[in-house]
Scaffold this motif. Structure first.
Motif, mmCIF file in Angstrom:
data_model
loop_
_atom_site.group_PDB
_atom_site.id
_atom_site.type_symbol
_atom_site.label_atom_id
_atom_site.label_comp_id
_atom_site.label_asym_id
_atom_site.label_seq_id
_atom_site.Cartn_x
_atom_site.Cartn_y
_atom_site.Cartn_z
ATOM 1 N N ASP A 5 -78.554 20.114 73.740
ATOM 2 C CA ASP A 5 -78.413 20.555 72.214
ATOM 3 C C ASP A 5 -78.479 22.346 72.072
ATOM 4 O OD1 ASP A 5 -80.878 20.950 72.200
ATOM 5 O OD2 ASP A 5 -81.369 19.319 70.812
ATOM 6 N N ARG A 64 -71.773 16.997 74.912
ATOM 7 C CA ARG A 64 -72.571 15.943 73.907
ATOM 8 C C ARG A 64 -73.611 16.693 73.199
ATOM 9 N NH1 ARG A 64 -73.115 9.670 75.547
ATOM 10 N NH2 ARG A 64 -70.832 9.240 75.979
ATOM 11 N N GLU A 65 -73.387 16.669 71.769
ATOM 12 C CA GLU A 65 -74.715 17.085 70.953
ATOM 13 C C GLU A 65 -75.090 18.807 71.199
ATOM 14 O OE1 GLU A 65 -76.040 15.265 68.848
ATOM 15 O OE2 GLU A 65 -74.752 13.514 69.553
ATOM 16 N N SER A 66 -73.988 19.287 71.482
ATOM 17 C CA SER A 66 -74.361 21.046 71.612
ATOM 18 C C SER A 66 -73.853 21.551 70.568
ATOM 19 C CB SER A 66 -73.397 21.460 72.993
ATOM 20 O OG SER A 66 -72.153 21.573 72.593
ATOM 21 N N GLN A 67 -74.310 22.984 70.645
ATOM 22 C CA GLN A 67 -73.861 23.590 69.460
ATOM 23 C C GLN A 67 -72.561 24.623 69.677
ATOM 24 O OE1 GLN A 67 -75.683 23.628 66.476
ATOM 25 N NE2 GLN A 67 -76.479 21.864 67.779
ATOM 26 N N GLY A 100 -70.188 15.203 68.897
ATOM 27 C CA GLY A 100 -71.413 15.464 68.551
ATOM 28 C C GLY A 100 -71.657 17.195 68.728
ATOM 29 N N THR A 101 -70.704 18.027 68.410
ATOM 30 C CA THR A 101 -70.751 19.471 68.618
ATOM 31 C C THR A 101 -70.332 20.235 67.147
ATOM 32 O OG1 THR A 101 -68.713 19.898 69.470
ATOM 33 C CG2 THR A 101 -70.036 19.018 71.096
ATOM 34 N N TRP A 123 -66.947 13.346 65.885
ATOM 35 C CA TRP A 123 -68.204 13.735 65.395
ATOM 36 C C TRP A 123 -68.249 15.118 65.636
ATOM 37 C CZ3 TRP A 123 -68.825 9.211 68.145
ATOM 38 C CH2 TRP A 123 -68.957 7.976 67.801
#
Length: 267
Positions: A103, A124-127, A148-149, A171
């Motif tokens: 993340d 996934r789930e990074s900024q 999820g970014t 997402w």
């Protein structure tokens, strides 16, 4: 009394003359012919040329490996392990998959486009908020998953990844999609749910091989007329969008898919 003059042997004078001659030769520079000068200059010039070529080649090698340095610096910046991002050139170039599940990652380096053998890129789930245009150099990429970014759009260069069959960018924070998306003629699955999309590109109707399409959970108020050209769709989920003012043709097309059954084609 008559004093006689001493006579030195003649060989002594010859010896002295010889010594004088040697001494003078030692003091004078050796004569060099014009031909010798030309040969020396030619050899010097050739040596300089060879040296310059060596230096140029070494600089070229260093320049060609700048991408490797860029990737290594990026990987170190976000503490990506050797297993995730190898630091050896050969191993990195042979990589076919890249999984980035941290993340703290805020961007991808432009040098990512050098990994031409990648067939799966999974983030996934990074900024990250954007992908570099060099992503279009990943000509062997088959699956692109970014979930999820903070991604807001896709680069126009995505059109060059002709072999893409799956794009899953759920997402995220997508507000629009490039028209070039329609050039991905081999695409069979496209997942866009849980974004901020307010419109779809007209070119989406060119995705003739699309089998699954998910545009649910966005802010779409209308759909392009070209949507009805997706004749091979078997699963089309468009629930939870404020759709309105749809043409009769588009509405009829939508009615073919059961939203209560997650968009499956009605029997």
């Amino acid at each position: 009394m008559k004093i006689s003059r001493i006579q030195y042997p003649t060989f002594c004078c010859g010896y002295q003359d010889k010594m004088m001659t040697l001494s003078n030769q030692e003091k004078l520079p050796l004569a060099i012919s014009k031909n010798d000068v030309a040969v020396s200059l030619y050899r010097s010039k050739k040596l300089l040329t060879v040296t310059q070529n060596i230096l140029n080649n070494r600089l070229s090698i260093l320049d060609n490996d700048k991408w490797l340095s860029e990737i290594c610096i990026w990987a170190d910046e976000f503490n990506l392990s050797e297993e995730v991002v190898p630091r050896q050139k050969e191993t990195l170039l042979e990589s076919t998959t890249l999984y980035l599940f941290q993340d703290n990652i805020t961007y991808l380096p432009n040098a990512i486009g050098k990994l031409e053998h990648l067939n799966l890129l999974n983030i996934r789930e990074s900024q990250i908020t954007a992908l570099p245009e060099s992503i279009g150099c990943l000509r062997h990429l088959d699956k692109l998953y970014i979930r999820g970014t903070q991604l807001t759009t896709l680069p126009e260069s995505i059109k060059y990844i002709n072999g893409l069959t799956e794009i899953d960018i759920r997402w995220n924070q997508l507000t629009n999609l490039p028209e070039s998306l329609g050039q991905l003629s081999h695409l069979t699955e496209l997942y866009l749910s849980w974004n901020q999309l307010i419109a779809l590109p007209e070119s989406i109707g060119c995705l003739s091989n699309l089998v699954e399409l998910d545009i649910s959970k966005n802010h779409l108020t209308t759909l392009p007329e070209s949507i009805i050209q997706l004749k091979n769709l078997e699963w089309f989920y468009y629930a939870d969008n404020p759709l309105q003012d749809l043409s009769v043709e588009v509405q009829q097309f939508l009615n073919r898919f059961d939203q209560e059954n997650y968009g499956r084609l009605k029997g």
